[in-house]
Design a protein around this motif. Structure first.
Motif, PDB file in Angstrom:
ATOM      1  N   GLU A  80     -56.857  10.488 -26.390  1.00  0.00           N
ATOM      2  CA  GLU A  80     -58.312   9.964 -26.851  1.00  0.00           C
ATOM      3  C   GLU A  80     -59.310  10.904 -25.740  1.00  0.00           C
ATOM      4  O   GLU A  80     -60.401  11.372 -26.481  1.00  0.00           O
ATOM      5  N   ALA A  81     -58.930  10.897 -24.524  1.00  0.00           N
ATOM      6  CA  ALA A  81     -59.913  11.735 -23.653  1.00  0.00           C
ATOM      7  C   ALA A  81     -59.830  13.236 -23.925  1.00  0.00           C
ATOM      8  O   ALA A  81     -61.106  13.742 -24.054  1.00  0.00           O
ATOM      9  N   TRP A  82     -58.689  13.731 -24.381  1.00  0.00           N
ATOM     10  CA  TRP A  82     -58.582  15.249 -24.848  1.00  0.00           C
ATOM     11  C   TRP A  82     -59.102  15.458 -26.044  1.00  0.00           C
ATOM     12  O   TRP A  82     -60.164  16.411 -26.043  1.00  0.00           O
TER      13      TRP A  82
ATOM     14  N   GLY B 218     -58.302  18.878 -30.723  1.00  0.00           N
ATOM     15  CA  GLY B 218     -58.232  17.423 -30.248  1.00  0.00           C
ATOM     16  C   GLY B 218     -57.236  16.755 -31.239  1.00  0.00           C
ATOM     17  O   GLY B 218     -56.664  15.830 -30.858  1.00  0.00           O
ATOM     18  N   LEU B 219     -57.516  16.940 -32.547  1.00  0.00           N
ATOM     19  CA  LEU B 219     -56.791  16.343 -33.531  1.00  0.00           C
ATOM     20  C   LEU B 219     -55.375  16.698 -33.669  1.00  0.00           C
ATOM     21  O   LEU B 219     -54.542  15.517 -33.821  1.00  0.00           O
ATOM     22  N   ALA B 220     -54.939  17.710 -33.220  1.00  0.00           N
ATOM     23  CA  ALA B 220     -53.564  18.121 -32.832  1.00  0.00           C
ATOM     24  C   ALA B 220     -52.756  17.241 -32.082  1.00  0.00           C
ATOM     25  O   ALA B 220     -51.560  16.635 -32.170  1.00  0.00           O
ATOM     26  N   ALA B 221     -53.650  16.863 -30.971  1.00  0.00           N
ATOM     27  CA  ALA B 221     -53.091  15.772 -30.074  1.00  0.00           C
ATOM     28  C   ALA B 221     -52.847  14.399 -30.594  1.00  0.00           C
ATOM     29  O   ALA B 221     -52.090  13.729 -30.401  1.00  0.00           O
ATOM     30  N   GLU B 222     -53.774  14.138 -31.196  1.00  0.00           N
ATOM     31  CA  GLU B 222     -53.754  12.702 -32.047  1.00  0.00           C
ATOM     32  C   GLU B 222     -52.583  12.575 -32.972  1.00  0.00           C
ATOM     33  O   GLU B 222     -52.120  11.633 -33.107  1.00  0.00           O
ATOM     34  N   ARG B 223     -52.259  13.591 -33.577  1.00  0.00           N
ATOM     35  CA  ARG B 223     -51.058  13.483 -34.521  1.00  0.00           C
ATOM     36  C   ARG B 223     -49.854  13.825 -33.746  1.00  0.00           C
ATOM     37  O   ARG B 223     -48.970  13.002 -34.019  1.00  0.00           O
TER      38      ARG B 223
ATOM     39  N   HIS C  23     -64.105  17.086 -29.301  1.00  0.00           N
ATOM     40  CA  HIS C  23     -65.053  17.032 -30.083  1.00  0.00           C
ATOM     41  C   HIS C  23     -66.712  17.193 -29.264  1.00  0.00           C
ATOM     42  O   HIS C  23     -67.559  17.730 -30.049  1.00  0.00           O
ATOM     43  N   ALA C  24     -66.792  16.832 -28.214  1.00  0.00           N
ATOM     44  CA  ALA C  24     -67.918  17.239 -27.541  1.00  0.00           C
ATOM     45  C   ALA C  24     -68.303  18.722 -27.423  1.00  0.00           C
ATOM     46  O   ALA C  24     -69.485  19.202 -27.675  1.00  0.00           O
TER      47      ALA C  24
END
Length: 255
Positions: free
Chosen positions: A172-174, A129-134, A179-180
């Motif tokens: 954000e959804a990804w 998830g964090l990779a997509a945020e970056r 995280h869930a």
């Protein structure tokens, strides 16, 4: 717990069946399964929160919130007490739904998923998830496709649709979904389930090992276990015929 009103499509008549898709996809990625099953079942295909046409929640949510969304949708679409079929993230949500809302589920089919995420694996999953945020969704598409399909199938047009869907997803959804997933751990409670259950594993699943799926089946009293030859993580798309046969046989009481 805040719930999100999920987008859903209902087709067919008969006993209820709810379909919960993998992370990053939507209600349209089930191959020929809905068309086959709606002949004698009432099939509800949902978009999970933040996916497809379903809205985001107001904050990052645990997997129990995703299950509560589904429970609310079961009531809103007047599905009675359906069998719930989930694949990957959808399978984890289906397990959680059966545990948290047992009066809303008459059967469980969990595909390509474990019964819990070990502590040591959690940072790796959050990182997806964090990779997509970056780097945006494009940053995660190649590795996701590699994990989900066999090399021989990646040229198929349906994989092109998956790529497009992933690339257009909300970051954000990804990230919220991963995280869930990272905090999911149902194994200690699965022994309390009392509904007919089928666990389906892909022999070539690079995301959820057959051993993890077998451990899930072993944790649920009376659960049936099916390993699909040559099937990858996205078994419903790459090995659609075998997947439909396995699910149909279970629903008909033949498995």
């Amino acid at each position: 717990m805040e719930t999100v009103e999920l987008n859903g499509i209902v087709e067919g008549m008969g006993d209820g069946l709810v379909l919960l898709h993998p992370i990053g996809l939507d209600h349209s990625f089930w191959g020929a399964l809905p068309a086959m099953l709606r002949q004698d079942r009432r099939v509800l295909r949902l978009d999970l929160r933040g996916h497809g046409a379903s809205p985001m929640g107001s904050a990052r949510a645990p997997i129990e919130a995703y299950a509560a969304d589904v429970e609310a949708a079961i009531r809103r679409f007047d599905m009675g007490k359906p069998t719930v079929l989930g694949l990957s993230f959808g399978g984890m949500i289906a397990q959680t739904l059966a545990l948290e809302h047992p009066d809303s589920v008459s059967g469980l089919i969990a595909c390509g998923c474990p019964g819990g995420i070990p502590e040591e694996a959690r940072p790796v999953l959050r990182e997806r998830g964090l990779a997509a945020e970056r780097g945006g969704m494009e940053a995660i598409v190649p590795m996701t496709i590699e994990r989900w399909f066999t090399p021989a199938f990646v040229g198929n047009p349906v994989v092109g649709r998956v790529r497009e869907r992933l690339a257009s997803d909300r970051v954000e959804a990804w990230s919220d979904g991963w995280h869930a997933i990272s905090n999911f751990y149902a194994l200690p409670r699965l022994g309390t389930l009392k509904v007919p259950s089928l666990i389906v594993s892909g022999e070539k699943d690079a995301a959820t090992t057959p051993a993890a799926a077998a451990a899930l089946a072993a944790a649920i009293p009376g659960a049936k276990f099916a390993s699909l030859p040559d099937a990858p993580h996205m078994m419903q798309l790459e090995t659609s015929g075998l997947f439909i046969e396995t699910v149909s046989n279970f629903l008909a009481g033949k498995a």
